[in-house]
Design an enzyme around this catalytic site. Structure first.
Site, PDB file in Angstrom:
ATOM      1  CE1 TYR A  42     139.041  50.057  55.577  1.00  0.00           C
ATOM      2  CE2 TYR A  42     140.060  49.845  53.423  1.00  0.00           C
ATOM      3  CZ  TYR A  42     140.183  50.002  54.777  1.00  0.00           C
ATOM      4  OH  TYR A  42     141.419  50.107  55.345  1.00  0.00           O
ATOM      5  CG  HIS A 103     140.683  45.506  59.449  1.00  0.00           C
ATOM      6  ND1 HIS A 103     139.611  46.016  58.742  1.00  0.00           N
ATOM      7  CD2 HIS A 103     141.488  46.567  59.678  1.00  0.00           C
ATOM      8  CE1 HIS A 103     139.768  47.302  58.540  1.00  0.00           C
ATOM      9  NE2 HIS A 103     140.895  47.679  59.113  1.00  0.00           N
TER      10      HIS A 103
END
Length: 268
Positions: A42, A103
């Site tokens: 992010y 992830h």
């Protein structure tokens, strides 16, 4: 396990960057959110760390989750994973990551390379709990063979248009938390007549109804917003009790949508 208020509803941070992102995060913390979800991908771990520092809440009261993906490095190695976790701690300004996810797995070889390293980090201290994000049921079976204990949490996209029955069953079998990202389908729930009718019935908006639906299924949603009023109102889902008919009507919605569907990801 964390108390119900802390883990019943998290706060997603995707795209919350710069000063307005920090402001949104501080608003969320001071509104009562205690579970913050970010990721190296992010690019906002520093903003999350700054918000933690600015908010008038002790670090010990917060549950901070971040994620690491092997594909972030052109030549992925165990050293990269270890150094990446240390860098996340530095950016977040914390000594220990409460929950670290693997992830976006890039197949079985990626899972086999990453999970043992994360297990070592859990054993050595900088990581308190391990999770996996965007894993399939088959991926979870592979994780069973690689980890000393099942994942603490499994994060995946889930909302009324992607109810994830099979994956939720696999998560329940492992006594893990299911954490739902994009829980309001990136705003698409506002176009559902069924959810709109239920929202009118309860005098709330469609987002609150949808988050309460997640909670009726023992799922932890992590909505994201930059708008202070929405950040605060989403917490009303903690007290909204949908009746059985409400839940059944939402379950019966036949629209299907996956908001995050990269070409290289195989879901089955």
């Amino acid at each position: 396990m964390l108390d119900e208020d802390a883990y019943g509803l998290g706060f997603g941070t995707y795209s919350l960057t710069d000063e307005d992102g920090i402001d949104a995060l501080v608003t969320a913390i001071e509104a009562g959110y205690r579970h913050l979800d970010t990721a190296r991908l992010y690019g906002n771990e520093e903003e999350v760390g700054e918000a933690i520092d600015r908010a008038d809440v002790d670090r010990d009261e917060l549950f901070v989750a971040t994620k690491i993906a092997h594909f972030e490095e052109p030549e992925p190695t165990p050293t990269y994973v270890r150094e990446g976790v240390a860098e996340s701690c530095d950016r977040l300004g914390i000594d220990t990551i409460d929950l670290l996810y693997h992830h976006w797995p890039g197949g079985s070889e990626d899972i086999e390379a990453v999970l043992p390293v994360l297990d070592d980090l859990r054993a050595s201290g900088p990581v308190e709990r391990l999770g996996v994000s965007n894993y399939t049921p088959a991926d979870l079976e592979l994780a069973d063979d690689l980890l000393d204990a099942p994942p603490y949490a499994v994060q995946a996209e889930m909302h009324p248009f992607l109810p994830q029955e099979e994956l939720r069953g696999a998560v329940r079998d492992r006594d893990a938390y299911f954490v739902a990202y994009s829980p309001i389908a990136q705003g698409e729930v506002f176009d559902s007549p069924v959810i709109a009718e239920i929202a009118e019935k309860h005098g709330v908006n469609e987002a609150i109804v949808t988050l309460a639906w997640h909670r009726s299924k023992d799922v932890v949603p992590i909505p994201r917003s930059k708008t202070p009023a929405h950040i605060r109102s989403n917490r009303d889902a903690l007290t909204l009790e949908l009746d059985a008919e409400d839940v059944e009507r939402i379950d019966a919605i036949d629209r299907r949508l996956r908001c995050e569907d990269p070409d290289w990801m195989e879901w089955s």
